[in-house]
Design a protein around this motif. Structure first.
Motif, PDB file in Angstrom:
ATOM      1  N   PHE A 298       0.825  -0.995  -0.142  1.00 53.91           N
ATOM      2  CA  PHE A 298      -0.062  -0.091  -0.273  1.00 53.91           C
ATOM      3  C   PHE A 298       0.842   1.290   0.148  1.00 53.91           C
ATOM      4  CE2 PHE A 298      -2.416   2.752   1.433  1.00 53.91           C
ATOM      5  CZ  PHE A 298      -4.103   3.221   1.470  1.00 53.91           C
ATOM      6  N   ARG A 299       1.873   1.688   0.869  1.00 55.04           N
ATOM      7  CA  ARG A 299       2.905   2.685   0.800  1.00 55.04           C
ATOM      8  C   ARG A 299       3.358   2.661  -0.365  1.00 55.04           C
ATOM      9  NH1 ARG A 299       6.122   2.062   6.417  1.00 55.04           N
ATOM     10  NH2 ARG A 299       6.993   0.373   5.332  1.00 55.04           N
ATOM     11  N   GLU A 300       3.980   1.602  -0.726  1.00 51.32           N
ATOM     12  CA  GLU A 300       5.040   1.724  -2.281  1.00 51.32           C
ATOM     13  C   GLU A 300       3.891   1.768  -3.035  1.00 51.32           C
ATOM     14  OE1 GLU A 300       8.195   1.541  -2.340  1.00 51.32           O
ATOM     15  OE2 GLU A 300       8.394   0.337   0.442  1.00 51.32           O
ATOM     16  N   ALA A 301       2.803   2.058  -3.464  1.00 58.70           N
ATOM     17  CA  ALA A 301       1.840   2.200  -4.635  1.00 58.70           C
ATOM     18  C   ALA A 301       1.565   3.622  -4.523  1.00 58.70           C
ATOM     19  CB  ALA A 301       0.526   1.314  -4.594  1.00 58.70           C
ATOM     20  N   GLU A 360     -13.588  -4.389 -13.112  1.00 61.25           N
ATOM     21  CA  GLU A 360     -12.833  -2.777 -12.583  1.00 61.25           C
ATOM     22  C   GLU A 360     -11.240  -3.157 -12.381  1.00 61.25           C
ATOM     23  OE1 GLU A 360     -15.161  -0.841 -10.684  1.00 61.25           O
ATOM     24  OE2 GLU A 360     -16.742  -2.587  -9.954  1.00 61.25           O
ATOM     25  N   GLY A 361     -10.631  -3.764 -12.085  1.00 57.09           N
ATOM     26  CA  GLY A 361      -8.788  -3.501 -12.198  1.00 57.09           C
ATOM     27  C   GLY A 361      -8.732  -4.282 -10.861  1.00 57.09           C
ATOM     28  N   PHE A 362     -10.147  -4.563 -10.149  1.00 56.26           N
ATOM     29  CA  PHE A 362      -9.308  -4.700  -8.482  1.00 56.26           C
ATOM     30  C   PHE A 362      -8.521  -5.637  -8.658  1.00 56.26           C
ATOM     31  CE2 PHE A 362     -12.770  -1.091  -7.808  1.00 56.26           C
ATOM     32  CZ  PHE A 362     -11.458  -0.080  -7.944  1.00 56.26           C
ATOM     33  N   ARG A 363      -8.051  -6.207  -7.437  1.00 54.92           N
ATOM     34  CA  ARG A 363      -6.971  -7.055  -7.310  1.00 54.92           C
ATOM     35  C   ARG A 363      -8.738  -8.331  -6.729  1.00 54.92           C
ATOM     36  NH1 ARG A 363      -1.002  -8.432  -7.902  1.00 54.92           N
ATOM     37  NH2 ARG A 363      -0.874  -6.696  -8.351  1.00 54.92           N
ATOM     38  N   VAL A 364      -7.881  -9.684  -6.302  1.00 53.96           N
ATOM     39  CA  VAL A 364      -8.791 -10.499  -6.257  1.00 53.96           C
ATOM     40  C   VAL A 364      -8.207 -11.661  -5.273  1.00 53.96           C
ATOM     41  CG1 VAL A 364     -11.132  -9.410  -7.030  1.00 53.96           C
ATOM     42  CG2 VAL A 364      -9.988 -11.476  -8.187  1.00 53.96           C
ATOM     43  N   LYS A 365      -8.689 -12.188  -4.633  1.00 51.85           N
ATOM     44  CA  LYS A 365      -8.265 -13.945  -4.244  1.00 51.85           C
ATOM     45  C   LYS A 365      -9.149 -14.483  -2.774  1.00 51.85           C
ATOM     46  CE  LYS A 365      -5.366 -13.913  -0.377  1.00 51.85           C
ATOM     47  NZ  LYS A 365      -4.303 -13.335   0.663  1.00 51.85           N
ATOM     48  N   ASN A 366      -9.637 -15.746  -3.701  1.00 56.80           N
ATOM     49  CA  ASN A 366     -10.890 -16.487  -3.582  1.00 56.80           C
ATOM     50  C   ASN A 366     -11.960 -15.859  -3.248  1.00 56.80           C
ATOM     51  OD1 ASN A 366      -8.494 -18.487  -2.589  1.00 56.80           O
ATOM     52  ND2 ASN A 366      -8.393 -17.436  -0.479  1.00 56.80           N
ATOM     53  N   GLY A 367     -11.857 -15.584  -4.497  1.00 58.43           N
ATOM     54  CA  GLY A 367     -13.521 -14.463  -4.915  1.00 58.43           C
ATOM     55  C   GLY A 367     -13.249 -13.270  -4.110  1.00 58.43           C
ATOM     56  N   LYS A 397      -5.917   2.633  -6.596  1.00 60.71           N
ATOM     57  CA  LYS A 397      -5.971   1.754  -6.859  1.00 60.71           C
ATOM     58  C   LYS A 397      -5.645   1.681  -9.033  1.00 60.71           C
ATOM     59  CE  LYS A 397     -10.770   2.171 -10.410  1.00 60.71           C
ATOM     60  NZ  LYS A 397     -12.116   2.764 -10.569  1.00 60.71           N
ATOM     61  N   GLN A 398      -4.844   3.112  -8.832  1.00 63.28           N
ATOM     62  CA  GLN A 398      -4.563   2.977 -10.211  1.00 63.28           C
ATOM     63  C   GLN A 398      -2.802   1.829 -10.338  1.00 63.28           C
ATOM     64  OE1 GLN A 398      -3.732   6.995 -12.012  1.00 63.28           O
ATOM     65  NE2 GLN A 398      -1.990   5.761 -13.661  1.00 63.28           N
ATOM     66  N   ASN A 399      -2.075   2.330  -9.617  1.00 68.61           N
ATOM     67  CA  ASN A 399      -0.922   1.431  -9.312  1.00 68.61           C
ATOM     68  C   ASN A 399      -0.969   0.032  -8.448  1.00 68.61           C
ATOM     69  OD1 ASN A 399       0.093   4.589 -10.416  1.00 68.61           O
ATOM     70  ND2 ASN A 399       0.767   4.610  -8.114  1.00 68.61           N
ATOM     71  N   ALA A 400      -2.265   0.207  -8.413  1.00 69.36           N
ATOM     72  CA  ALA A 400      -2.318  -1.598  -7.494  1.00 69.36           C
ATOM     73  C   ALA A 400      -2.915  -1.989  -7.231  1.00 69.36           C
ATOM     74  CB  ALA A 400      -1.045  -1.515  -6.370  1.00 69.36           C
ATOM     75  N   GLY A 401      -4.641  -1.703  -7.914  1.00 67.07           N
ATOM     76  CA  GLY A 401      -5.374  -2.315  -7.694  1.00 67.07           C
ATOM     77  C   GLY A 401      -6.376  -2.822  -7.307  1.00 67.07           C
ATOM     78  N   ILE A 402      -5.973  -1.694  -5.755  1.00 62.91           N
ATOM     79  CA  ILE A 402      -6.745  -1.676  -4.626  1.00 62.91           C
ATOM     80  C   ILE A 402      -8.021  -1.459  -3.858  1.00 62.91           C
ATOM     81  CG2 ILE A 402      -5.454  -0.620  -1.799  1.00 62.91           C
ATOM     82  CD1 ILE A 402      -2.950  -1.533  -2.623  1.00 62.91           C
ATOM     83  N   ASP A 403      -9.075  -0.917  -3.763  1.00 61.41           N
ATOM     84  CA  ASP A 403     -10.011  -0.425  -3.694  1.00 61.41           C
ATOM     85  C   ASP A 403      -9.604  -0.325  -2.504  1.00 61.41           C
ATOM     86  OD1 ASP A 403     -12.472   0.901  -3.842  1.00 61.41           O
ATOM     87  OD2 ASP A 403     -13.728  -1.205  -3.433  1.00 61.41           O
ATOM     88  N   LEU A 404      -9.650   1.779  -1.978  1.00 56.21           N
ATOM     89  CA  LEU A 404      -9.740   2.050  -0.790  1.00 56.21           C
ATOM     90  C   LEU A 404     -10.900   2.646  -0.477  1.00 56.21           C
ATOM     91  CD1 LEU A 404      -9.183   3.527   1.028  1.00 56.21           C
ATOM     92  CD2 LEU A 404      -8.090   5.039   0.295  1.00 56.21           C
TER      93      LEU A 404
END
Length: 531
Positions: A298-301, A360-367, A397-404
């Motif tokens: 998260f920090r690196e993104a 939508e480009g967000f990362r997912v794991k186990n659904g 979102k743009q750099n790492a696919g995290i939904d904040l």
């Protein structure tokens, strides 16, 4: 016995403060960003309203910008060689606004108030954790006994928490939790009107003659009246100043600083706050931030420099540590040791198992989507922090696919989310003049605002040792270890910027300044209208 306030300092303080000229009928209107959630100094929690506290109340000691302490309601003090006994010699010429005399019994009543269950458990657990008892030695001498040496105790005596309240009003105030006009202090102004959502009004205390060391004058305040108007919208505050509806504003956004700087009739002043940086704290109690790789990702993104330029237009000071740059305990070795490496962010998330993306480009794991919730309490949102969160939201979102996901809610709803562990990110800064007090609230296992829910026995041990140490150099070494553990070793925190305060005013307004201990706007005691 160690005498910490020599007679010479008292003499210098007296020489430096000039008597006030004949007090006139000057009035002032000041627009402020934040409405207080309490007017009780002993329950104070919003750094943005600290400027109101010392209008109505006085502390026992004053603290200078270099960290030294000076006299205020206590003329002098002694600390025993073992650090367990503090003897305060109090002024004998002070009265509360209700006419009651200020004396040792009053100070004892104020200290004992913190023992009332539920009154202020955070202060009782940190600043007063070693407080054992207060004893009246004579009408104007008080002996305070601690259970163990505590380097934070003098800071408490100089803080808003040590604002002295008339014992009568401690017992009889209609709303002790909030305060208001019936909560009586000894300060240079008397609070006589509070209109929720609109304004607060003070009138001069004509009997006032006991300012702290470092004050620019003695005697009553220059202003006969002062009104603080609550104007939370920055553009409205600036408009009120430029149109002459108010003479002073605080909380000047970067978007308006240039406008004020170009106006020859206005002056702009800025100071960094003390205490901690504004940082995001990662909740490690559940996914996704129970995995350190995700916290680091998260920090690196986030390109913090770019975000700050966008939001604050080069007026913000980047933070690298939980402790702010203004603090003598700031560890500069943390600078440029992390952050802004998008490739690293994505590699860390891949390694943590967040490899897939949804539509939508967000990362997912186990659904499950990689979702991070920030829940902010509206009374504590300042400095365009809502806009800052949106800028961070776009980058992760743009750099790492995290939904904040960002929610700004009322104080009760925010507290409910915290209590029920329904958050992943907690934004916070503390304005404590001694950063050690803030660290003791935020990082220990039982810290009252430990929102990371992380425990590091080393950190708890270092914090305890720093609180017991009297040598500033030793404290600095211990706090450097604490900062490195929180920022680098465990990646518990994402420092963003060092809070600052701004005052803009008509040039006819003189005597404005910043609290030397906190860097926040000072009260109105020395303010005057010039010609």
């Amino acid at each position: 016995m160690k005498r910490l306030i020599p007679a010479l300092l008292l003499a210098l303080a007296a020489c430096g403060a000039q008597p006030a000229p004949n007090a006139g009928a000057a009035t002032l209107t000041w627009a402020i960003e934040t409405q207080p959630i309490t007017m009780n100094p002993q329950l104070w929690s919003q750094n943005k309203v600290r400027l109101l506290v010392f209008n109505q109340f006085d502390a026992l000691l004053a603290r200078a910008e270099d960290g030294s302490f000076g006299p205020w309601l206590a003329r002098s003090w002694k600390v025993s060689d073992d650090g367990l006994t503090y003897t305060l010699d109090l002024r004998d010429d002070v009265t509360f606004h209700d006419g009651a005399a200020f004396d040792a019994a009053a100070v004892k009543a104020n200290l004992d108030q913190f023992r009332v269950p539920g009154y202020n458990p955070a202060v009782a657990a940190i600043q007063l954790k070693a407080f054992e008892r207060a004893e009246v030695v004579s009408p104007y001498q008080l002996k305070i006994t601690l259970t163990e040496p505590d380097a934070l105790f003098l800071d408490f005596l100089a803080s808003p928490y040590a604002g002295q309240i008339s014992p009568k009003s401690l017992k009889n105030a209609k709303d002790l939790k909030f305060g208001g006009p019936d909560l009586v202090g000894t300060g240079p102004f008397i609070l006589d009107r509070y209109v929720q959502g609109q304004e607060i009004h003070y009138r001069r205390n004509p009997a006032y003659s006991w300012p702290p060391a470092g004050a620019a004058h003695r005697g009553p305040a220059h202003l006969s009246e002062i009104t603080y108007r609550f104007l939370p919208e920055a553009a409205v505050r600036v408009g009120a100043l430029t149109s002459g509806q108010v003479q002073v504003i605080e909380g000047v956004p970067a978007t308006e600083a240039g406008l004020i700087g170009k106006d020859p009739n206005l002056a702009l002043h800025t100071a960094l706050n003390s205490g901690t940086s504004y940082s995001y704290y990662f909740n490690t109690s559940h996914a996704p931030f129970d995995d350190q790789r995700v916290r680091e990702a998260f920090r690196e993104a986030v390109n913090v420099d770019a975000v700050l330029r966008s939001v604050y237009q080069d007026t913000a000071t980047r933070a690298w540590s939980i402790v702010g740059r203004r603090s003598p305990f700031y560890d500069a070795t943390l600078e440029k040791t992390y952050g802004g490496d998008v490739a690293k962010a994505n590699a860390l998330l891949d390694a943590a198992g967040w490899k897939q993306r949804d539509a939508e480009g967000f990362r997912v794991k186990n659904g499950e989507r990689l979702t991070v919730r920030e829940v902010a309490s509206a009374p504590f949102v300042r400095d365009r922090r809502d806009i800052l969160s949106q800028a961070v939201q776009a980058q992760v979102k743009q750099n790492a696919g995290i939904d904040l996901q960002i929610r700004i809610v009322d104080q009760g709803s925010a507290q409910k989310a915290l209590d029920e562990d329904q958050y992943e990110l907690f934004g916070n800064s503390r304005g404590d003049s001694d950063a050690g007090a803030a660290l003791n609230l935020i990082l220990p296992e039982k810290g009252s605002i430990n929102r990371t829910n992380f425990t590091d026995e080393r950190v708890d041990k270092w914090l305890a040792a720093a609180s017991a140490a009297s040598d500033p150099a030793e404290r600095a070494k211990l706090y450097a270890k604490v900062q490195r553990a929180a920022v680098l070793d465990n990646a518990l925190v994402f420092p963003l910027y060092v809070p600052a305060d701004q005052i803009a005013a008509a040039r006819s307004v003189q005597g404005l300044g910043f609290d030397p201990a906190s860097g926040t706007p000072a009260g109105a005691y020395d303010v005057r209208i010039g010609t």
